[in-house]
Enzyme design. Structure first.
Site, PDB file in Angstrom:
ATOM      1  N   ARG A 111      12.473  -7.608 -24.403  1.00  0.00           N
ATOM      2  CA  ARG A 111      13.227  -8.806 -24.803  1.00  0.00           C
ATOM      3  C   ARG A 111      14.558  -8.964 -24.079  1.00  0.00           C
ATOM      4  O   ARG A 111      15.198 -10.011 -24.189  1.00  0.00           O
ATOM      5  CB  ARG A 111      13.430  -8.807 -26.327  1.00  0.00           C
ATOM      6  CG  ARG A 111      12.172  -9.179 -27.082  1.00  0.00           C
ATOM      7  CD  ARG A 111      12.313  -8.901 -28.558  1.00  0.00           C
ATOM      8  NE  ARG A 111      12.252  -7.462 -28.845  1.00  0.00           N
ATOM      9  CZ  ARG A 111      12.500  -6.925 -30.033  1.00  0.00           C
ATOM     10  NH1 ARG A 111      12.850  -7.692 -31.037  1.00  0.00           N
ATOM     11  NH2 ARG A 111      12.408  -5.631 -30.210  1.00  0.00           N
ATOM     12  N   GLN A 143       8.495  10.475 -20.459  1.00  0.00           N
ATOM     13  CA  GLN A 143       7.419  10.066 -21.375  1.00  0.00           C
ATOM     14  C   GLN A 143       6.669   8.921 -20.712  1.00  0.00           C
ATOM     15  O   GLN A 143       7.195   7.816 -20.603  1.00  0.00           O
ATOM     16  CB  GLN A 143       7.981   9.607 -22.726  1.00  0.00           C
ATOM     17  CG  GLN A 143       6.875   9.287 -23.735  1.00  0.00           C
ATOM     18  CD  GLN A 143       7.317   8.316 -24.817  1.00  0.00           C
ATOM     19  OE1 GLN A 143       8.300   7.589 -24.661  1.00  0.00           O
ATOM     20  NE2 GLN A 143       6.579   8.273 -25.903  1.00  0.00           N
ATOM     21  N   GLY A 187      18.589   5.263 -28.059  1.00  0.00           N
ATOM     22  CA  GLY A 187      19.548   4.978 -26.989  1.00  0.00           C
ATOM     23  C   GLY A 187      20.071   3.559 -26.993  1.00  0.00           C
ATOM     24  O   GLY A 187      20.917   3.205 -26.174  1.00  0.00           O
ATOM     25  N   ASN A 192      15.056   2.086 -42.652  1.00  0.00           N
ATOM     26  CA  ASN A 192      15.228   3.260 -41.799  1.00  0.00           C
ATOM     27  C   ASN A 192      16.143   2.897 -40.640  1.00  0.00           C
ATOM     28  O   ASN A 192      15.831   2.016 -39.843  1.00  0.00           O
ATOM     29  CB  ASN A 192      13.843   3.682 -41.283  1.00  0.00           C
ATOM     30  CG  ASN A 192      13.924   4.711 -40.184  1.00  0.00           C
ATOM     31  OD1 ASN A 192      14.907   5.447 -40.087  1.00  0.00           O
ATOM     32  ND2 ASN A 192      12.881   4.773 -39.363  1.00  0.00           N
ATOM     33  N   ASN A 210      18.272  -5.436 -28.811  1.00  0.00           N
ATOM     34  CA  ASN A 210      16.954  -5.762 -28.261  1.00  0.00           C
ATOM     35  C   ASN A 210      16.986  -6.952 -27.323  1.00  0.00           C
ATOM     36  O   ASN A 210      16.015  -7.218 -26.631  1.00  0.00           O
ATOM     37  CB  ASN A 210      15.974  -6.072 -29.400  1.00  0.00           C
ATOM     38  CG  ASN A 210      15.730  -4.846 -30.253  1.00  0.00           C
ATOM     39  OD1 ASN A 210      15.342  -3.799 -29.749  1.00  0.00           O
ATOM     40  ND2 ASN A 210      16.010  -4.961 -31.539  1.00  0.00           N
ATOM     41  N   ARG A 237      57.009 -11.524   9.689  1.00  0.00           N
ATOM     42  CA  ARG A 237      56.953 -12.968   9.912  1.00  0.00           C
ATOM     43  C   ARG A 237      57.322 -13.313  11.343  1.00  0.00           C
ATOM     44  O   ARG A 237      58.189 -12.676  11.926  1.00  0.00           O
ATOM     45  CB  ARG A 237      58.006 -13.626   9.043  1.00  0.00           C
ATOM     46  CG  ARG A 237      57.534 -13.971   7.690  1.00  0.00           C
ATOM     47  CD  ARG A 237      58.683 -14.634   6.981  1.00  0.00           C
ATOM     48  NE  ARG A 237      59.094 -13.831   5.857  1.00  0.00           N
ATOM     49  CZ  ARG A 237      60.329 -13.797   5.392  1.00  0.00           C
ATOM     50  NH1 ARG A 237      61.300 -14.468   5.977  1.00  0.00           N
ATOM     51  NH2 ARG A 237      60.609 -13.087   4.343  1.00  0.00           N
TER      52      ARG A 237
HETATM   53  C1  UD1 Z   1      12.076   2.129 -35.145  1.00  0.00           C
HETATM   54  C2  UD1 Z   1      11.480   2.762 -36.400  1.00  0.00           C
HETATM   55  C3  UD1 Z   1      11.836   1.886 -37.602  1.00  0.00           C
HETATM   56  C4  UD1 Z   1      13.347   1.741 -37.707  1.00  0.00           C
HETATM   57  C5  UD1 Z   1      13.927   1.216 -36.399  1.00  0.00           C
HETATM   58  C6  UD1 Z   1      15.435   1.287 -36.448  1.00  0.00           C
HETATM   59  C7  UD1 Z   1       9.441   3.853 -35.652  1.00  0.00           C
HETATM   60  C8  UD1 Z   1       7.962   3.828 -35.656  1.00  0.00           C
HETATM   61  N1  UD1 Z   1      10.057   2.859 -36.265  1.00  0.00           N
HETATM   62  O1  UD1 Z   1      11.454   0.874 -34.962  1.00  0.00           O
HETATM   63  O2  UD1 Z   1      11.341   2.474 -38.789  1.00  0.00           O
HETATM   64  O3  UD1 Z   1      13.680   0.882 -38.782  1.00  0.00           O
HETATM   65  O4  UD1 Z   1      13.485   2.030 -35.289  1.00  0.00           O
HETATM   66  O5  UD1 Z   1      16.003   0.691 -35.324  1.00  0.00           O
HETATM   67  O6  UD1 Z   1      10.000   4.801 -35.161  1.00  0.00           O
HETATM   68  N2  UD1 Z   1      10.983   4.648 -27.578  1.00  0.00           N
HETATM   69  C9  UD1 Z   1      10.593   5.637 -26.689  1.00  0.00           C
HETATM   70  N3  UD1 Z   1       9.263   5.840 -26.481  1.00  0.00           N
HETATM   71  C10 UD1 Z   1       8.303   5.109 -27.104  1.00  0.00           C
HETATM   72  C11 UD1 Z   1       8.715   4.112 -28.019  1.00  0.00           C
HETATM   73  C12 UD1 Z   1      10.051   3.904 -28.236  1.00  0.00           C
HETATM   74  O7  UD1 Z   1      11.421   6.319 -26.101  1.00  0.00           O
HETATM   75  O8  UD1 Z   1       7.124   5.375 -26.853  1.00  0.00           O
HETATM   76  C13 UD1 Z   1      12.408   4.448 -27.813  1.00  0.00           C
HETATM   77  C14 UD1 Z   1      12.907   3.054 -27.458  1.00  0.00           C
HETATM   78  O9  UD1 Z   1      13.352   3.023 -26.114  1.00  0.00           O
HETATM   79  C15 UD1 Z   1      14.043   2.870 -28.446  1.00  0.00           C
HETATM   80  C16 UD1 Z   1      13.635   3.719 -29.645  1.00  0.00           C
HETATM   81  O10 UD1 Z   1      12.657   4.597 -29.188  1.00  0.00           O
HETATM   82  O11 UD1 Z   1      15.264   3.348 -27.947  1.00  0.00           O
HETATM   83  C17 UD1 Z   1      13.123   2.905 -30.827  1.00  0.00           C
HETATM   84  O12 UD1 Z   1      11.972   2.223 -30.426  1.00  0.00           O
HETATM   85  P1  UD1 Z   1      11.671   0.751 -30.910  1.00  0.00           P
HETATM   86  O13 UD1 Z   1      10.385   0.310 -30.345  1.00  0.00           O
HETATM   87  O14 UD1 Z   1      12.857  -0.104 -30.698  1.00  0.00           O
HETATM   88  O15 UD1 Z   1      11.472   1.010 -32.469  1.00  0.00           O
HETATM   89  P2  UD1 Z   1      11.591  -0.055 -33.616  1.00  0.00           P
HETATM   90  O16 UD1 Z   1      10.410  -0.947 -33.569  1.00  0.00           O
HETATM   91  O17 UD1 Z   1      12.913  -0.662 -33.556  1.00  0.00           O
HETATM   92 MG    MG Z   2       9.774  -1.781 -31.558  1.00  0.00          MG
END
Ligand code: UD1
Ligand code: MG
Length: 437
Positions: A18, A79, A108, A176, A234, A415
């Site tokens: 996004r 990852q 992060g 959370n 985001n 000058r």
């Molecule tokens: C996550 C939580 C949610 C919480 C929210 C708070 C999970 C399943 N859900 O959701 O309960 O309310 O954070 O902000 O954990 N990332 C990785 N590798 C991956 C996926 C994500 O490194 O495979 C990192 C992303 O870069 C990011 C963070 O993990 O920094 C959170 O991932 P994101 O997809 O934003 O989680 P949310 O859907 O926000």
């Molecule tokens: Mg997400």
């Protein structure tokens, strides 16, 4: 003192779709500093954490380069593909094999989190001898967050993601925050047991709660007071909102310390700038990066302090002045339309309007220093071609281009001599009218 050692895992592998950007989300900046930098600084400033693991994936080389250049106690772990937050943490397990301590997991992309909050959170976990503590917050509009689910005895038993939640679960306002403290020895087995049978087909970090409850471990939630701290970025709209929140907080702190900010709505100051009491910041000032500004200064209106400025007391930085990586000592004035970069200005220096330190050679790409010693002054519109030194009490005449050092108490003028041609205009007018009167 805590009972155990602490390490952190920072999740930074996601793409941040996004943001609509070629730059990975965590490298977007607020006041010159990437989001990931805010998070790592907060974690390190707790002074509890001795090692950080940063999970990288999308555009990993760029993220790794930033981490390597700035954080000696951080290691990047790849990852690929990104299979969810649980899979991300699992990538760090080989590096924590026999670790008998606490692991804090943070995202992060939450730059507003403070060291103080993380510190209180870890201390809470430690005091409770918990196996797993999850940071939570109460949101009136909890959309998009995972919900904290409690049983009828109010015991915290699970986190359910919004996409997997029943209408009843969606109504829960405790969410959370995405920050966890894990007693690694008792909980790390959870990561090899996660399943991806959920709405997003991902390995959810949040499922460790259910796992730990199933093993009768102690699972706690730590409810945060200040919801702004867990604001996740985001989109670029949220990036701008976070900048505003951080700026407002910084300006309030500065005003409480005695700095006068005439118009907080048009003033931007990075949190890594310190300013002494009774300094006045006039409207439309932008100060970014790490700077120190002394007492009783007057900055602005319309000044830009770009990074690495060390400014003494009673200094005047006026309108349309840019300062970068420079030391400016007490009682010096740079009042109008000037650029001071890579320079050292002594005290009681007066910089005339439109003085430029020409610090950059675009062919060699080398930046050089300008030194202006105590009591020296430059006339309007002078160009000081660095490397160059203007010694004590020397004077640079208006309009001069200085390419050599100027001795103390001397005048430097480049000058060409002034010529006045009498009646030149009259002559031109007569020529144009061709003598036809
Ligand atoms: C996550 C939580 C949610 C919480 C929210 C708070 C999970 C399943 N859900 O959701 O309960 O309310 O954070 O902000 O954990 N990332 C990785 N590798 C991956 C996926 C994500 O490194 O495979 C990192 C992303 O870069 C990011 C963070 O993990 O920094 C959170 O991932 P994101 O997809 O934003 O989680 P949310 O859907 O926000
Ligand atoms: Mg997400």
């Amino acid at each position: 003192m805590l009972e155990k050692k602490v390490k952190s895992i920072v999740l930074a592998a996601g793409k941040g779709t996004r943001m609509k950007s070629e730059l990975p989300k965590v490298l977007h900046v607020i006041f010159n500093k990437p989001l990931l930098g805010y998070v790592l600084d907060a974690v390190n400033n707790t002074e509890y954490v001795d090692e950080n693991f940063v999970i990288v994936g999308h555009e990993s080389e760029k993220v790794e380069a930033f981490v390597k250049d700035n954080y000696k106690n951080a290691k990047c772990i790849m990852q690929c593909p990104q299979l969810g937050t649980g899979d991300a943490v699992n990538k760090a397990t080989p590096y924590l094999k026999d670790f008998d301590g606490y692991v804090i997991v943070v995202c992060g992309d939450t730059p507003l989190i403070t060291a103080e909050t993380i510190k209180n959170f870890v201390e809470f976990h430690d005091n409770n001898h918990a196996d797993l503590t999850v940071m939570s917050a109460i949101f009136e509009n909890p959309k998009n967050y995972g919900r904290i689910i409690r049983d009828k005895n109010n015991k915290f038993v699970a986190i359910v993601e919004e996409k997997d939640a029943t209408p009843e679960q969606k109504a829960v306002k405790e969410i959370n925050a995405g920050i966890y403290c894990i007693n690694w020895k008792t909980v790390s087995d959870a990561f090899s047991n996660l399943q991806n049978n959920n709405a997003q087909g991902e390995y959810y970090l949040t499922d460790i709660v259910k796992w730990a409850v199933g093993k009768n471990l102690s699972v706690q939630s730590y409810i945060l007071d200040n919801n702004e701290e867990i604001f996740g970025i985001n989109s670029k709209v949220q990036l701008a909102e976070a900048t505003k929140i951080l700026n407002k907080k910084t300006l309030i702190n500065l005003m409480q310390e005695g700095v006068q900010i005439v118009d907080p709505d048009t003033t931007y100051i990075s949190p890594e700038t310190t300013i002494g009491a009774d300094t006045i910041i006039l409207p439309n000032v932008y100060i970014t990066g790490k700077n120190t500004i002394g007492k009783n200064c007057k900055i602005g209106p319309f000044s830009h302090v770009r990074d690495g400025a060390i400014i003494g007391n009673n200094v005047r930085i006026g309108n349309f002045v840019e300062i970068k990586k420079s030391v400016i000592k007490d009682n010096t004035n740079v009042s109008h339309l000037s650029y001071i970069g890579d320079s050292e200005l002594g005290s009681r220096v007066n910089i005339g309007a439109g003085t430029i330190t020409a610090n950059y050679n675009p062919i060699s790409k080398v930046k050089s220093k300008t030194i202006i010693k105590d009591g020296a002054n430059t006339g309007s519109n002078s160009v000081l071609v660095a490397p160059v030194t203007i010694n004590e009490m020397a004077s640079v005449a208006a309009g001069s281009i200085i390419t050599k050092d100027v001795e103390a108490y001397s005048l430097a003028v480049t000058r060409s001599p002034l010529r006045i041609i009498s009646n030149w205009v009259k002559m031109k007018i007569e020529q144009l009218s061709g003598g036809n009167k």
